[in-house]
Design an enzyme around this catalytic site. Structure first.
Site, PDB file in Angstrom:
ATOM      1  N   ALA A 244       0.820  -1.208   0.000  1.00  0.00           N
ATOM      2  CA  ALA A 244       0.000   0.000   0.000  1.00  0.00           C
ATOM      3  C   ALA A 244       0.859   1.265   0.000  1.00  0.00           C
ATOM      4  O   ALA A 244       2.098   1.210   0.060  1.00  0.00           O
ATOM      5  CB  ALA A 244      -0.930  -0.011   1.206  1.00  0.00           C
ATOM      6  N   HIS A 245       0.179   2.407  -0.038  1.00  0.00           N
ATOM      7  CA  HIS A 245       0.886   3.683  -0.158  1.00  0.00           C
ATOM      8  C   HIS A 245       1.787   3.978   1.039  1.00  0.00           C
ATOM      9  O   HIS A 245       1.459   3.684   2.179  1.00  0.00           O
ATOM     10  CB  HIS A 245      -0.094   4.843  -0.394  1.00  0.00           C
ATOM     11  CG  HIS A 245      -1.178   4.982   0.628  1.00  0.00           C
ATOM     12  ND1 HIS A 245      -2.270   5.780   0.425  1.00  0.00           N
ATOM     13  CD2 HIS A 245      -1.340   4.438   1.849  1.00  0.00           C
ATOM     14  CE1 HIS A 245      -3.058   5.736   1.479  1.00  0.00           C
ATOM     15  NE2 HIS A 245      -2.513   4.928   2.354  1.00  0.00           N
ATOM     16  N   ASN A 246       2.949   4.544   0.709  1.00  0.00           N
ATOM     17  CA  ASN A 246       3.932   5.008   1.688  1.00  0.00           C
ATOM     18  C   ASN A 246       4.560   3.900   2.521  1.00  0.00           C
ATOM     19  O   ASN A 246       5.183   4.168   3.553  1.00  0.00           O
ATOM     20  CB  ASN A 246       3.324   6.078   2.606  1.00  0.00           C
ATOM     21  CG  ASN A 246       2.930   7.326   1.830  1.00  0.00           C
ATOM     22  OD1 ASN A 246       1.734   7.555   1.613  1.00  0.00           O
ATOM     23  ND2 ASN A 246       3.896   8.099   1.386  1.00  0.00           N
TER      24      ASN A 246
END
Length: 345
Positions: A244-246
């Protein structure tokens, strides 16, 4: 892509390139690898797992890669190495018919934006798309149907197999391999709820893949919401993995199939996540953590070691009884505490 014939070499050459001790005919030619049970007289087999020691006496291979401790059981020529599995890995690359192929250039059906920058010895397959401002280093291969988004950079010697999608503003290092169906730089799962409906949060960051990263088929690495999603050098990601993001993953870590990592979690260096492992969001795993398959991690891990969760398979009737008792654990713990206090009094 022009696929080369499987290369042939002598056992002497192979031993030299692997740093192995050859016991046998240095001039004998071999042209591939196979298992102990299936290898023919022009192939090399390997023994890296004692479970297959039973297959060694009957092998028909030209030679066997093995540890010196098994030399006396080998009926054919042998290549002795302290780490035969590592030797097998090196030999597999030598016999790979895709290695060292002649680049086929840019296919007539490919679409390459005139503002893209292409290095030397580039290959772009049929129906591939290279968007505006993209930069491809030397010896890059873009497989058929793949898309390289605007302002994305791909380092020297990297390969996108067929039907890979790399979104805009992604940075990919050198010698990276992306397998078919993988997606790098898609939007992270970011939405705000007003009590009745969801509102999309634009994902303004990117993705950075280090050198020597490999991503399996149908895996997804989301772009960051603000900063970048970061994948360190030499990280190996299996098929059908969701990052997922980051998320940040440290160098030399490995993720097996169907791992899912929620947003903003940080995984350290030299970590190993078994198949189906789930990591909740905003966690930190320190360096040297190994999580066994199908485990769910909901808290940060600050000490290296092996971690597990869940229960193993058992007969359904027994599982149902245990599930009932699991729900009673809190009450049982409180009763036990009261009994211990009473005894102490």
């Amino acid at each position: 892509m022009t696929r080369s014939a499987i290369p042939k070499m002598t056992l002497g050459d192979l031993a030299e390139r692997l740093g192995a001790r050859l016991v046998g005919d240095a001039g004998r030619q071999v042209g591939g690898l196979a298992t102990l049970g299936e290898a023919g007289p022009d192939q090399v087999a390997f023994l890296a797992n004692r479970a297959y020691l039973k297959d060694l006496p009957g092998t028909r291979a030209a030679a066997v890669l093995l540890h010196p401790q098994h030399a006396d059981s080998c009926p054919v020529d042998r290549l002795e190495l302290d780490n035969p599995y590592l030797g097998y890995a090196a030999a597999s690359r030598l016999f790979d018919s895709l290695a060292g192929h002649d680049p086929a250039g840019i296919h007539p059906s490919a679409v390459v934006d005139p503002t893209a920058t292409l290095g030397e010895r580039i290959e772009v397959g049929a129906n591939a798309v290279i968007e505006a401002g993209a930069t491809l280093g030397d010896d890059v291969v873009i497989g058929p149907g793949s898309v390289v988004g605007a302002d994305t950079t791909i380092g020297d010697g990297s390969r996108l197999h067929a039907n890979v999608t790399v979104y805009h503003g992604v940075m990919i290092g050198r010698r990276v391999i992306l397998h078919s169906g993988s997606v790098v730089g898609g939007d992270g799962f970011g939405f705000a709820h007003d009590g009745s409906r969801w509102h999309k949060i634009a994902q303004l960051g990117g993705v950075v893949l280090g050198d020597d990263v490999e991503v399996g088929s149908c895996s997804s690495i989301d772009r960051g919401a603000l900063g970048d999603t970061l994948i360190g050098n030499d990280v190996k990601i299996d098929s059908q993995v969701q990052i997922a993001h980051n998320v940040q993953i440290g160098e030399h870590s490995a993720l097996a199939g169907c791992v899912g990592i929620a947003g903003s979690t940080k995984v350290g260096r030299h970590c190993m996540l078994g198949g189906g492992v789930g990591l909740a969001g905003h966690l930190t795993l320190c360096d040297g953590v190994q999580v066994t398959g199908m485990s769910l991690v909901t808290n940060s891990i600050h000490e290296p070691g092996v971690y597990s969760s869940g229960t193993g398979a058992m007969a359904n009737a027994q599982w149902r009884k245990n599930a009932v008792r699991f729900k009673q654990l809190d009450d049982m713990a409180k009763r036990l505490t009261r009994l211990e206090r009473a005894r102490g009094a």
